[in-house]
Design a protein around this motif. Structure first.
Motif, PDB file in Angstrom:
ATOM      1  N   GLY A   1       0.830  -1.197   0.000  1.00 12.55           N
ATOM      2  CA  GLY A   1       0.000   0.000   0.000  1.00 12.55           C
ATOM      3  C   GLY A   1       0.863   1.244   0.000  1.00 12.55           C
ATOM      4  N   PRO A   2       0.225   2.409  -0.050  1.00 18.33           N
ATOM      5  CA  PRO A   2       0.987   3.660  -0.111  1.00 18.33           C
ATOM      6  C   PRO A   2       1.696   3.959   1.200  1.00 18.33           C
ATOM      7  N   GLY A   3       2.662   4.822   1.115  1.00 22.35           N
ATOM      8  CA  GLY A   3       3.401   5.245   2.302  1.00 22.35           C
ATOM      9  C   GLY A   3       4.756   5.793   1.925  1.00 22.35           C
ATOM     10  N   SER A   4       5.269   6.679   2.738  1.00 24.89           N
ATOM     11  CA  SER A   4       6.558   7.315   2.432  1.00 24.89           C
ATOM     12  C   SER A   4       7.593   7.136   3.542  1.00 24.89           C
ATOM     13  N   ARG A   5       7.240   6.388   4.584  1.00 26.53           N
ATOM     14  CA  ARG A   5       8.204   6.204   5.670  1.00 26.53           C
ATOM     15  C   ARG A   5       9.464   5.497   5.185  1.00 26.53           C
ATOM     16  N   HIS A   6       9.309   4.678   4.137  1.00 27.66           N
ATOM     17  CA  HIS A   6      10.462   3.914   3.649  1.00 27.66           C
ATOM     18  C   HIS A   6      11.546   4.800   3.055  1.00 27.66           C
ATOM     19  N   GLU A   7      11.206   6.019   2.683  1.00 30.20           N
ATOM     20  CA  GLU A   7      12.184   6.864   1.985  1.00 30.20           C
ATOM     21  C   GLU A   7      13.330   7.272   2.918  1.00 30.20           C
ATOM     22  N   GLU A   8      13.004   7.937   4.023  1.00 28.03           N
ATOM     23  CA  GLU A   8      14.057   8.302   4.982  1.00 28.03           C
ATOM     24  C   GLU A   8      14.664   7.064   5.624  1.00 28.03           C
TER      25      GLU A   8
END
Length: 203
Positions: free
Chosen positions: A97-104
């Motif tokens: 699913g969506p999410g941006s925590r993986h970037e940092e």
């Protein structure tokens, strides 16, 4: 199944994602990127995803051809494509699913593993091309992360064409057409890559 057997099965599933046959064929990841994924016991679907994005990056940068590569670091682009979502090892829910925590998280993970900033940055910048100052290499990784699944982002491609004109000379519209020619064969086989990725377990 015992813990040891589950670990062995997981290793085999990841190895199939990283090196197994695909139709059309997919290029192998850079050895250092593949070693990181094995060491982290990455979910097989993450390995498959990084492999297809890396392949897209390879195809696009190869098709751009002469007169371009000297203005950007192709090996950095390929490593970036091969590791851009590595933070999903720590946030596996973002595989489904969506999410941006993986970037940092991915950026931190790579730095913790001794990857230099010029290569680790792609984990942080691959989705930030609209909001942060980025280099030509970052834009190429962002592009690969779109076109592998057949998605075209006109704003991204226009920005990349303008940056290519700035760095390599020529007119932005000429680069836009050249970029379109480089991307079209990648998007044409997107369904096969989507099927390949979906064929690997997310856990």
């Amino acid at each position: 199944m015992s813990t040891d057997h589950r670990a062995l099965a997981g290793d085999a599933a990841l190895e199939r994602a990283l090196t197994g046959p695909a139709d059309p064929p997919l290029r192998a990841l850079p050895a250092d990127a593949a070693a990181l994924l094995r060491d982290l016991a990455a979910p097989p679907r993450l390995g498959a995803h990084l492999r297809v994005v890396h392949h897209a990056a390879w195809e696009v940068t190869e098709a751009l051809g002469g007169g371009v590569e000297p203005v950007f670091d192709r090996s950095a682009v390929l490593f970036g494509a091969a590791t851009h979502d590595i933070g999903k090892v720590r946030h596996p829910d973002e595989l489904l699913g969506p999410g941006s925590r993986h970037e940092e998280a991915g950026h931190r993970l790579l730095r913790e593993r001794g990857v230099e900033e010029r290569l680790a940055r792609f984990a942080r910048t691959h989705a930030a091309w609209r909001t942060e100052p980025v280099e030509l290499e970052d834009l190429l990784v962002s592009l690969a992360d779109k076109v592998w699944k057949g998605r075209r982002e006109a704003d991204l491609e226009e920005m990349l064409a303008a940056r290519l004109a700035e760095c390599a000379g020529g007119r932005a519209w000429e680069w836009f057409l050249r970029l379109d020619d480089a991307v079209a064969p990648v998007t044409a086989t997107a369904d096969a890559r989507l099927a390949y990725q979906s064929g690997h377990a997310a856990r």
